[in-house]
Design a protein around this motif. Structure first.
Motif, PDB file in Angstrom:
ATOM      1  N   GLN A   1      43.841  62.744  44.464  1.00  0.00           N
ATOM      2  CA  GLN A   1      44.679  61.572  44.228  1.00  0.00           C
ATOM      3  C   GLN A   1      43.862  60.284  44.342  1.00  0.00           C
ATOM      4  O   GLN A   1      43.992  59.392  43.540  1.00  0.00           O
ATOM      5  CB  GLN A   1      45.854  61.560  45.224  1.00  0.00           C
ATOM      6  N   GLU A   2      42.973  60.210  45.339  1.00  0.00           N
ATOM      7  CA  GLU A   2      42.154  59.028  45.559  1.00  0.00           C
ATOM      8  C   GLU A   2      41.276  58.742  44.342  1.00  0.00           C
ATOM      9  O   GLU A   2      41.095  57.604  43.949  1.00  0.00           O
ATOM     10  CB  GLU A   2      41.285  59.232  46.801  1.00  0.00           C
ATOM     11  N   CYS A   3      40.749  59.773  43.719  1.00  0.00           N
ATOM     12  CA  CYS A   3      39.899  59.626  42.540  1.00  0.00           C
ATOM     13  C   CYS A   3      40.680  59.023  41.372  1.00  0.00           C
ATOM     14  O   CYS A   3      40.190  58.161  40.677  1.00  0.00           O
ATOM     15  CB  CYS A   3      39.340  60.991  42.135  1.00  0.00           C
ATOM     16  N   ARG A   4      41.888  59.498  41.164  1.00  0.00           N
ATOM     17  CA  ARG A   4      42.706  58.970  40.071  1.00  0.00           C
ATOM     18  C   ARG A   4      43.023  57.500  40.304  1.00  0.00           C
ATOM     19  O   ARG A   4      42.982  56.709  39.392  1.00  0.00           O
ATOM     20  CB  ARG A   4      43.989  59.768  39.920  1.00  0.00           C
ATOM     21  N   VAL A   5      43.333  57.139  41.522  1.00  0.00           N
ATOM     22  CA  VAL A   5      43.623  55.744  41.827  1.00  0.00           C
ATOM     23  C   VAL A   5      42.378  54.900  41.584  1.00  0.00           C
ATOM     24  O   VAL A   5      42.442  53.844  40.954  1.00  0.00           O
ATOM     25  CB  VAL A   5      44.125  55.589  43.289  1.00  0.00           C
ATOM     26  N   CYS A   6      41.236  55.365  42.033  1.00  0.00           N
ATOM     27  CA  CYS A   6      39.971  54.656  41.853  1.00  0.00           C
ATOM     28  C   CYS A   6      39.673  54.477  40.363  1.00  0.00           C
ATOM     29  O   CYS A   6      39.387  53.369  39.910  1.00  0.00           O
ATOM     30  CB  CYS A   6      38.851  55.427  42.544  1.00  0.00           C
ATOM     31  N   SER A   7      39.759  55.531  39.599  1.00  0.00           N
ATOM     32  CA  SER A   7      39.446  55.441  38.176  1.00  0.00           C
ATOM     33  C   SER A   7      40.461  54.562  37.444  1.00  0.00           C
ATOM     34  O   SER A   7      40.097  53.827  36.528  1.00  0.00           O
ATOM     35  CB  SER A   7      39.368  56.830  37.542  1.00  0.00           C
ATOM     36  N   THR A   8      41.702  54.606  37.857  1.00  0.00           N
ATOM     37  CA  THR A   8      42.725  53.757  37.249  1.00  0.00           C
ATOM     38  C   THR A   8      42.433  52.286  37.523  1.00  0.00           C
ATOM     39  O   THR A   8      42.517  51.440  36.627  1.00  0.00           O
ATOM     40  CB  THR A   8      44.128  54.127  37.783  1.00  0.00           C
ATOM     41  N   LEU A   9      42.063  51.970  38.752  1.00  0.00           N
ATOM     42  CA  LEU A   9      41.731  50.588  39.098  1.00  0.00           C
ATOM     43  C   LEU A   9      40.509  50.105  38.325  1.00  0.00           C
ATOM     44  O   LEU A   9      40.487  48.976  37.815  1.00  0.00           O
ATOM     45  CB  LEU A   9      41.494  50.456  40.603  1.00  0.00           C
ATOM     46  N   ILE A  10      39.500  50.947  38.227  1.00  0.00           N
ATOM     47  CA  ILE A  10      38.287  50.573  37.485  1.00  0.00           C
ATOM     48  C   ILE A  10      38.632  50.322  36.024  1.00  0.00           C
ATOM     49  O   ILE A  10      38.186  49.339  35.426  1.00  0.00           O
ATOM     50  CB  ILE A  10      37.193  51.657  37.631  1.00  0.00           C
ATOM     51  N   LYS A  11      39.462  51.181  35.438  1.00  0.00           N
ATOM     52  CA  LYS A  11      39.865  50.999  34.043  1.00  0.00           C
ATOM     53  C   LYS A  11      40.667  49.721  33.861  1.00  0.00           C
ATOM     54  O   LYS A  11      40.455  48.978  32.896  1.00  0.00           O
ATOM     55  CB  LYS A  11      40.673  52.196  33.547  1.00  0.00           C
TER      56      LYS A  11
ATOM     57  N   ILE B   1      40.528  46.992  35.675  1.00  0.00           N
ATOM     58  CA  ILE B   1      39.597  45.862  35.806  1.00  0.00           C
ATOM     59  C   ILE B   1      38.783  45.719  34.524  1.00  0.00           C
ATOM     60  O   ILE B   1      38.638  44.623  33.974  1.00  0.00           O
ATOM     61  CB  ILE B   1      38.670  46.036  37.033  1.00  0.00           C
ATOM     62  N   HIS B   2      38.258  46.836  34.026  1.00  0.00           N
ATOM     63  CA  HIS B   2      37.469  46.814  32.785  1.00  0.00           C
ATOM     64  C   HIS B   2      38.290  46.264  31.626  1.00  0.00           C
ATOM     65  O   HIS B   2      37.838  45.381  30.888  1.00  0.00           O
ATOM     66  CB  HIS B   2      36.961  48.223  32.452  1.00  0.00           C
ATOM     67  N   ASP B   3      39.491  46.784  31.457  1.00  0.00           N
ATOM     68  CA  ASP B   3      40.336  46.358  30.337  1.00  0.00           C
ATOM     69  C   ASP B   3      40.649  44.864  30.408  1.00  0.00           C
ATOM     70  O   ASP B   3      40.605  44.159  29.399  1.00  0.00           O
ATOM     71  CB  ASP B   3      41.635  47.160  30.303  1.00  0.00           C
ATOM     72  N   GLU B   4      40.954  44.377  31.608  1.00  0.00           N
ATOM     73  CA  GLU B   4      41.274  42.955  31.772  1.00  0.00           C
ATOM     74  C   GLU B   4      40.041  42.094  31.509  1.00  0.00           C
ATOM     75  O   GLU B   4      40.130  41.058  30.827  1.00  0.00           O
ATOM     76  CB  GLU B   4      41.821  42.687  33.169  1.00  0.00           C
ATOM     77  N   MET B   5      38.892  42.507  32.017  1.00  0.00           N
ATOM     78  CA  MET B   5      37.663  41.742  31.796  1.00  0.00           C
ATOM     79  C   MET B   5      37.298  41.737  30.307  1.00  0.00           C
ATOM     80  O   MET B   5      36.880  40.708  29.771  1.00  0.00           O
ATOM     81  CB  MET B   5      36.514  42.318  32.623  1.00  0.00           C
ATOM     82  N   GLU B   6      37.447  42.881  29.648  1.00  0.00           N
ATOM     83  CA  GLU B   6      37.135  42.960  28.222  1.00  0.00           C
ATOM     84  C   GLU B   6      38.087  42.080  27.404  1.00  0.00           C
ATOM     85  O   GLU B   6      37.658  41.378  26.482  1.00  0.00           O
ATOM     86  CB  GLU B   6      37.206  44.411  27.746  1.00  0.00           C
ATOM     87  N   LYS B   7      39.371  42.093  27.758  1.00  0.00           N
ATOM     88  CA  LYS B   7      40.354  41.270  27.060  1.00  0.00           C
ATOM     89  C   LYS B   7      39.999  39.792  27.205  1.00  0.00           C
ATOM     90  O   LYS B   7      39.981  39.046  26.227  1.00  0.00           O
ATOM     91  CB  LYS B   7      41.757  41.533  27.601  1.00  0.00           C
ATOM     92  N   ARG B   8      39.687  39.369  28.418  1.00  0.00           N
ATOM     93  CA  ARG B   8      39.322  37.974  28.656  1.00  0.00           C
ATOM     94  C   ARG B   8      38.046  37.600  27.910  1.00  0.00           C
ATOM     95  O   ARG B   8      37.944  36.523  27.321  1.00  0.00           O
ATOM     96  CB  ARG B   8      39.145  37.713  30.148  1.00  0.00           C
ATOM     97  N   ALA B   9      37.066  38.495  27.945  1.00  0.00           N
ATOM     98  CA  ALA B   9      35.794  38.227  27.258  1.00  0.00           C
ATOM     99  C   ALA B   9      36.014  38.108  25.752  1.00  0.00           C
ATOM    100  O   ALA B   9      35.513  37.174  25.122  1.00  0.00           O
ATOM    101  CB  ALA B   9      34.791  39.327  27.566  1.00  0.00           C
ATOM    102  N   ASN B  10      36.753  39.046  25.196  1.00  0.00           N
ATOM    103  CA  ASN B  10      37.007  38.992  23.753  1.00  0.00           C
ATOM    104  C   ASN B  10      37.792  37.740  23.368  1.00  0.00           C
ATOM    105  O   ASN B  10      37.534  37.141  22.319  1.00  0.00           O
ATOM    106  CB  ASN B  10      37.711  40.259  23.272  1.00  0.00           C
ATOM    107  N   ASN B  11      38.728  37.323  24.206  1.00  0.00           N
ATOM    108  CA  ASN B  11      39.476  36.088  23.928  1.00  0.00           C
ATOM    109  C   ASN B  11      38.554  34.877  23.933  1.00  0.00           C
ATOM    110  O   ASN B  11      38.668  34.001  23.081  1.00  0.00           O
ATOM    111  CB  ASN B  11      40.610  35.892  24.937  1.00  0.00           C
ATOM    112  N   SER B  12      37.634  34.818  24.888  1.00  0.00           N
ATOM    113  CA  SER B  12      36.731  33.662  24.943  1.00  0.00           C
ATOM    114  C   SER B  12      35.680  33.713  23.832  1.00  0.00           C
ATOM    115  O   SER B  12      35.213  32.676  23.373  1.00  0.00           O
ATOM    116  CB  SER B  12      36.064  33.547  26.315  1.00  0.00           C
ATOM    117  N   LEU B  13      35.331  34.912  23.379  1.00  0.00           N
ATOM    118  CA  LEU B  13      34.329  35.043  22.311  1.00  0.00           C
ATOM    119  C   LEU B  13      34.923  34.841  20.917  1.00  0.00           C
ATOM    120  O   LEU B  13      34.198  34.601  19.961  1.00  0.00           O
ATOM    121  CB  LEU B  13      33.666  36.418  22.384  1.00  0.00           C
TER     122      LEU B  13
END
Length: 141
Positions: free
Chosen positions: A2-12, A14-26
């Motif tokens: 369960q801990e692994c799924r939570v960790c991977s979900t959080l990482i995803k 964060i990645h998705d939000e950072m990518e969305k923000r980066a693409n918006n600024s670019l």
């Protein structure tokens, strides 16, 4: 498990939000994160150029994906490609002055995005967080 799924979900997330923000600024520069990735690799490379095969390797993408990104960057005049003087079968890609200027802007945008990401952490927490991320990355690669 369960801990692994939570960790991977959080990482995803964060990645998705950072990518969305980066693409918006670019978007104002008519660029994508993938294109900036190529530009940054070339900007940091010796002679500001790399073989297309090396770009594929560094970006972990297929040949067709790397070639497509390079074509779009050539159309924007951010890179130029040519046959290697030693072996014309090897396609070389070199960043142009416009591409370098674009990198400087993108680099500042990335610094701002990272600062925003880490804003809720103390200096000690930032250090620990980055250390742990590096350790996880080293384990996977």
């Amino acid at each position: 498990m369960q801990e692994c799924r939570v960790c991977s979900t959080l990482i995803k997330q964060i990645h998705d939000e950072m990518e969305k923000r980066a693409n918006n600024s670019l978007r104002s520069q008519d660029l994508t994160m993938a294109q900036v990735g190529v530009l940054m690799e070339l900007y940091r490379a010796s002679g500001k150029q790399l073989p297309l095969k090396e770009l594929e390797h560094r970006l972990h993408v297929a040949q067709s994906t790397a070639a497509g990104i390079v074509v779009r960057l050539e159309q924007k005049r951010f890179v130029e490609s040519f046959g290697s003087p030693g072996d014309r079968r090897i396609k070389m890609v070199k960043i142009t002055a416009d591409g370098e200027a674009c990198c400087l802007v993108a680099e500042q945008q990335m610094k701002n995005a990272e600062e925003e990401l880490l804003a809720g952490l103390t200096e000690t927490e930032r250090s620990i967080f980055l250390s742990l991320l590096q350790k996880v990355c080293d384990t996977l690669i």
